[in-house]
Write a protein that holds these residues in place. Structure first.
Motif, PDB file in Angstrom:
ATOM      1  N   SER A  21       1.120  -0.876  -0.237  1.00 17.74           N
ATOM      2  CA  SER A  21      -0.148  -0.273   0.076  1.00 17.74           C
ATOM      3  C   SER A  21       0.887   0.636   0.267  1.00 17.74           C
ATOM      4  O   SER A  21       1.937   0.804   0.365  1.00 17.74           O
ATOM      5  CB  SER A  21      -1.015  -0.120   0.855  1.00 17.74           C
ATOM      6  OG  SER A  21      -1.884  -1.110   1.401  1.00 17.74           O
ATOM      7  N   GLU A  22       0.467   2.019  -0.691  1.00 20.34           N
ATOM      8  CA  GLU A  22       0.996   3.281  -0.699  1.00 20.34           C
ATOM      9  C   GLU A  22      -0.430   4.443   0.288  1.00 20.34           C
ATOM     10  O   GLU A  22      -0.962   4.023  -0.056  1.00 20.34           O
ATOM     11  CB  GLU A  22       1.746   3.860  -2.125  1.00 20.34           C
ATOM     12  CG  GLU A  22       1.984   2.626  -2.685  1.00 20.34           C
ATOM     13  CD  GLU A  22       1.904   2.456  -4.440  1.00 20.34           C
ATOM     14  OE1 GLU A  22       1.484   3.754  -5.055  1.00 20.34           O
ATOM     15  OE2 GLU A  22       3.426   1.919  -5.117  1.00 20.34           O
ATOM     16  N   LYS A  24      -1.759   6.782  -1.632  1.00 21.70           N
ATOM     17  CA  LYS A  24      -2.435   7.126  -2.299  1.00 21.70           C
ATOM     18  C   LYS A  24      -4.150   5.632  -1.428  1.00 21.70           C
ATOM     19  O   LYS A  24      -4.911   6.014  -2.319  1.00 21.70           O
ATOM     20  CB  LYS A  24      -2.825   6.736  -3.756  1.00 21.70           C
ATOM     21  CG  LYS A  24      -2.592   5.083  -4.473  1.00 21.70           C
ATOM     22  CD  LYS A  24      -2.084   5.351  -5.086  1.00 21.70           C
ATOM     23  CE  LYS A  24      -1.684   3.318  -5.562  1.00 21.70           C
ATOM     24  NZ  LYS A  24      -1.560   4.075  -6.956  1.00 21.70           N
ATOM     25  N   HIS A  25      -3.551   4.591  -0.906  1.00 18.72           N
ATOM     26  CA  HIS A  25      -4.511   3.742  -0.314  1.00 18.72           C
ATOM     27  C   HIS A  25      -4.985   4.767   0.979  1.00 18.72           C
ATOM     28  O   HIS A  25      -6.217   4.118   1.206  1.00 18.72           O
ATOM     29  CB  HIS A  25      -3.739   3.061  -0.135  1.00 18.72           C
ATOM     30  CG  HIS A  25      -3.008   2.040  -1.283  1.00 18.72           C
ATOM     31  ND1 HIS A  25      -2.412   1.976  -2.054  1.00 18.72           N
ATOM     32  CD2 HIS A  25      -4.083   0.890  -2.316  1.00 18.72           C
ATOM     33  CE1 HIS A  25      -2.031   1.237  -3.566  1.00 18.72           C
ATOM     34  NE2 HIS A  25      -3.363   1.008  -3.260  1.00 18.72           N
ATOM     35  N   PHE A  28      -7.758   6.977   0.418  1.00 21.04           N
ATOM     36  CA  PHE A  28      -8.987   5.923   0.003  1.00 21.04           C
ATOM     37  C   PHE A  28      -9.329   5.903   1.506  1.00 21.04           C
ATOM     38  O   PHE A  28     -10.396   5.958   1.936  1.00 21.04           O
ATOM     39  CB  PHE A  28      -8.376   4.685  -0.308  1.00 21.04           C
ATOM     40  CG  PHE A  28      -9.918   4.250  -0.629  1.00 21.04           C
ATOM     41  CD1 PHE A  28     -10.738   4.448  -1.354  1.00 21.04           C
ATOM     42  CD2 PHE A  28      -9.651   2.673   0.225  1.00 21.04           C
ATOM     43  CE1 PHE A  28     -12.419   3.505  -1.488  1.00 21.04           C
ATOM     44  CE2 PHE A  28     -10.910   2.458   0.306  1.00 21.04           C
ATOM     45  CZ  PHE A  28     -12.308   2.623  -0.602  1.00 21.04           C
ATOM     46  N   PHE A  29      -8.688   5.011   2.604  1.00 17.03           N
ATOM     47  CA  PHE A  29      -8.752   4.822   4.255  1.00 17.03           C
ATOM     48  C   PHE A  29      -9.225   6.268   4.226  1.00 17.03           C
ATOM     49  O   PHE A  29     -10.478   6.062   5.508  1.00 17.03           O
ATOM     50  CB  PHE A  29      -7.790   3.877   5.057  1.00 17.03           C
ATOM     51  CG  PHE A  29      -7.582   2.585   4.003  1.00 17.03           C
ATOM     52  CD1 PHE A  29      -7.742   1.930   3.394  1.00 17.03           C
ATOM     53  CD2 PHE A  29      -5.505   2.354   4.481  1.00 17.03           C
ATOM     54  CE1 PHE A  29      -7.627   0.368   2.731  1.00 17.03           C
ATOM     55  CE2 PHE A  29      -4.734   1.148   4.113  1.00 17.03           C
ATOM     56  CZ  PHE A  29      -6.075   0.601   2.750  1.00 17.03           C
ATOM     57  N   ASP A  51      -0.957  -1.878   6.361  1.00 11.00           N
ATOM     58  CA  ASP A  51      -2.598  -1.138   5.908  1.00 11.00           C
ATOM     59  C   ASP A  51      -3.672  -0.972   7.742  1.00 11.00           C
ATOM     60  O   ASP A  51      -4.130   0.121   7.763  1.00 11.00           O
ATOM     61  CB  ASP A  51      -3.161  -1.866   5.751  1.00 11.00           C
ATOM     62  CG  ASP A  51      -3.437  -2.289   3.843  1.00 11.00           C
ATOM     63  OD1 ASP A  51      -2.360  -1.173   3.095  1.00 11.00           O
ATOM     64  OD2 ASP A  51      -3.085  -3.210   3.120  1.00 11.00           O
ATOM     65  N   TYR A 141     -12.091  -4.750   4.416  1.00 16.41           N
ATOM     66  CA  TYR A 141     -11.600  -4.581   3.294  1.00 16.41           C
ATOM     67  C   TYR A 141     -10.618  -6.667   3.395  1.00 16.41           C
ATOM     68  O   TYR A 141      -9.147  -6.460   3.588  1.00 16.41           O
ATOM     69  CB  TYR A 141     -10.117  -3.962   4.174  1.00 16.41           C
ATOM     70  CG  TYR A 141      -8.980  -3.092   3.053  1.00 16.41           C
ATOM     71  CD1 TYR A 141      -9.334  -2.807   2.610  1.00 16.41           C
ATOM     72  CD2 TYR A 141      -7.918  -3.611   3.790  1.00 16.41           C
ATOM     73  CE1 TYR A 141      -8.612  -2.423   0.652  1.00 16.41           C
ATOM     74  CE2 TYR A 141      -6.679  -3.451   2.495  1.00 16.41           C
ATOM     75  CZ  TYR A 141      -6.210  -3.027   1.325  1.00 16.41           C
ATOM     76  OH  TYR A 141      -6.038  -2.335   0.011  1.00 16.41           O
ATOM     77  N   ASP A 143      -7.740  -8.297   1.360  1.00 16.50           N
ATOM     78  CA  ASP A 143      -6.677  -7.912   0.472  1.00 16.50           C
ATOM     79  C   ASP A 143      -5.803  -9.656   0.707  1.00 16.50           C
ATOM     80  O   ASP A 143      -5.154  -9.143   1.105  1.00 16.50           O
ATOM     81  CB  ASP A 143      -5.653  -6.948   1.438  1.00 16.50           C
ATOM     82  CG  ASP A 143      -4.688  -6.494   0.082  1.00 16.50           C
ATOM     83  OD1 ASP A 143      -4.490  -6.599  -0.605  1.00 16.50           O
ATOM     84  OD2 ASP A 143      -4.064  -5.974   0.429  1.00 16.50           O
TER      85      ASP A 143
END
Length: 146
Positions: A21-22, A24-25, A28-29, A51, A141, A143
């Protein structure tokens, strides 16, 4: 704490916790947690905790003190179900260039970041957990490939 502080903390999480995850993730969170005011999260696929650390930091940034994050992972050296057939006899290092997930490392990462207090990590297949849990979640979530 302001947005610059949160950004710095999330960057530190990326540097501290191995994972994919970066920022940008995390954006979103942040939007999901802020807009829907969720408190109980299930994360299927923890790896090393990146995350979960990001979500915990966002909860704290938003002033949400009463939250729970449950992370479920096999925390195993077993090849991912989504790996190519020819890779299934290789190690995590050989296939993804990172160590295999393990519960102790994930917990240690969360503790180093001081983000473990509202987190419970469970070593189990995600489907088995989902079939047997009595807990309810505001947000799940997924993943994972197990």
């Amino acid at each position: 704490m302001n947005l610059e502080d949160l950004d710095a903390q999330l960057r530190h999480i990326v540097e501290t916790c191995p994972g994919w995850s970066e920022l940008k993730h995390f954006a979103f969170f942040h939007q999901i947690i802020r807009d829907f005011r969720i408190h109980d999260v299930l994360v299927c696929g923890v790896y090393m905790g990146r995350d979960i650390a990001g979500m915990a930091a966002i909860f704290e940034f938003l002033g949400i003190e009463k939250y729970n994050i449950v992370g479920v992972d096999t925390f195993s050296e077993t090849p991912g179900a989504d790996w190519d057939v020819e890779d299934r006899n290789k190690t995590w290092e050989e296939v993804v260039g990172m160590p295999a997930p393990d519960l102790e490392s994930a917990q240690s990462n969360l503790e180093k970041l001081k983000l473990s207090s509202n987190v419970k990590l469970i070593k189990q297949e995600d489907l088995d957990f989902l079939k047997t849990t009595n807990e309810s979640f505001d947000y799940i979530y997924l993943d994972t490939s197990h």
